[in-house]
Scaffold this active site. Structure first.
Site, short mmCIF file in Angstrom:
data_model
loop_
_atom_site.label_atom_id
_atom_site.label_comp_id
_atom_site.label_asym_id
_atom_site.label_seq_id
_atom_site.Cartn_x
_atom_site.Cartn_y
_atom_site.Cartn_z
N THR A 105 3.02 11.16 0.68
CA THR A 105 2.09 11.18 1.58
C THR A 105 2.26 12.64 1.37
OG1 THR A 105 1.40 8.93 2.17
CG2 THR A 105 0.58 10.97 3.73
N LYS A 181 -6.19 10.10 0.94
CA LYS A 181 -4.67 9.45 1.64
C LYS A 181 -5.03 10.11 3.05
CE LYS A 181 -1.70 6.67 2.08
NZ LYS A 181 -1.01 6.84 1.73
N LYS A 249 4.88 11.93 11.34
CA LYS A 249 4.54 12.83 10.19
C LYS A 249 3.38 12.73 9.60
CE LYS A 249 5.47 10.76 5.77
NZ LYS A 249 4.63 10.39 5.36
#
Length: 313
Positions: A105, A181, A249
């Site tokens: 990601t 995503k 994150k």
């Protein structure tokens, strides 16, 4: 796909990163008949893959030597760049026409930059973040959000077919898969935070949490994350299947993207603050359902297993 790809070793695959997701992905490809070599920094993990019938490698470059497909299953853009261009980077060792499948990601702009660098070397790059968790990875039932050239898709097809129940082809340039995503991660992070807020609020009300779970999962307020994560809270088990730090994150990337576009994302921002608080309270490596524990600490609510020692990763 109409393009012909000069890639005679297309059924030979290297998997870089044999963590909870990568190990299952490697297993799924091996089960589908592909010749899979695995590499991980943790050598006992490599040895376990070899014991189960796969091949092992001592370095990333050794892993990719004969591979037509390289599947990188690391955490973020920094690790992906290191896999490609670090001291033992695979980009210089991959054979012409091979495809690098990036499952991390990351910010879409970074995915585009990595793609340009890889393609300049005569290789293909498929931006292919994944969703579904370790259980679906092991079953070959992931959802893959992919973008890249027609040649990249064609070269990666044997691996994609083995790893995924659904492969969404989202465009011919890297970055689109990464962007989709991040939309998923925005929703996932907010939904987990909402689920933890709700179940801790129920605890504060003195409700039977098992009964609350039963009612909500049969009602309009349910979400996939409520249904999946709240059993961890009910069991008082915060062993990390997906850690708090992952959403620090990912929601951090969402905020960076939103700020660059001058787009308000207040719900994602509020959720990020809760993950940061949980990490600051020592839960960063625990399961992301630990947000419920944070709410309980802040409010005096009592959750199951509250007196257990927290998981230490």
């Amino acid at each position: 796909m109409s393009a012909h790809v000069e890639n005679p070793g297309h059924e030979t695959v290297a998997v870089i990163g044999l963590g909870s997701m990568g190990f299952g992905m490697a297993q799924s490809m091996k089960r589908a008949g592909l010749d899979v070599t695995g590499y991980d920094l943790v050598q006992p993990t490599v040895q376990r893959f070899v014991a189960e019938g796969g091949r092992g490698a001592g370095t990333p470059r050794e892993a990719v030597r004969d591979a037509g497909i390289v599947v990188s299953v690391v955490v973020n853009a920094v690790q992906t760049e290191a896999v490609l261009f670090g001291p033992d980077g695979v980009a210089a060792a991959m054979k012409p026409g091979a495809v690098f499948v990036s499952s991390a990601t990351m910010d879409p702009a970074v995915a585009r930059s990595l793609s340009e660098q890889v393609e300049a070397l005569g290789l293909h790059y498929l931006d292919a973040p994944i969703s579904g968790g370790a259980a679906k990875a092991a079953k070959g039932e992931l959802t893959i959000m992919a973008s890249g050239s027609e040649q990249a898709f064609a070269a990666a097809r044997p691996a994609l077919d083995a790893m995924a129940a659904k492969v969404y082809e989202l465009g011919n340039t890297a970055g689109t898969g990464a962007a989709v995503k991040m939309i998923n991660q925005l929703l996932a992070g907010v939904h987990i935070a909402a689920a933890c807020e709700a179940i801790s609020f129920a605890a504060k009300q003195g409700l039977d949490l098992t009964k609350v779970y039963e009612v909500i999962t049969a009602s309009a307020g349910n979400s996939w994350m409520f249904e999946n994560r709240i059993p961890h809270v009910l069991a008082g088990d915060y062993t990390p299947l997906s850690a708090i730090e992952i959403f620090i994150k990912d929601l951090g990337i969402v905020q960076d993207m939103a700020r660059a576009e001058r787009y308000p994302a207040p719900l994602a921002a509020a959720a990020l603050q809760m993950y940061l608080a949980a990490s600051g309270a020592g839960m960063g490596r625990d399961d992301d359902s630990s947000l419920a524990r944070l709410y309980a600490q802040l409010s005096g609510a009592e959750l199951p297993g509250q007196n257990k020692e927290p998981h230490k990763a």
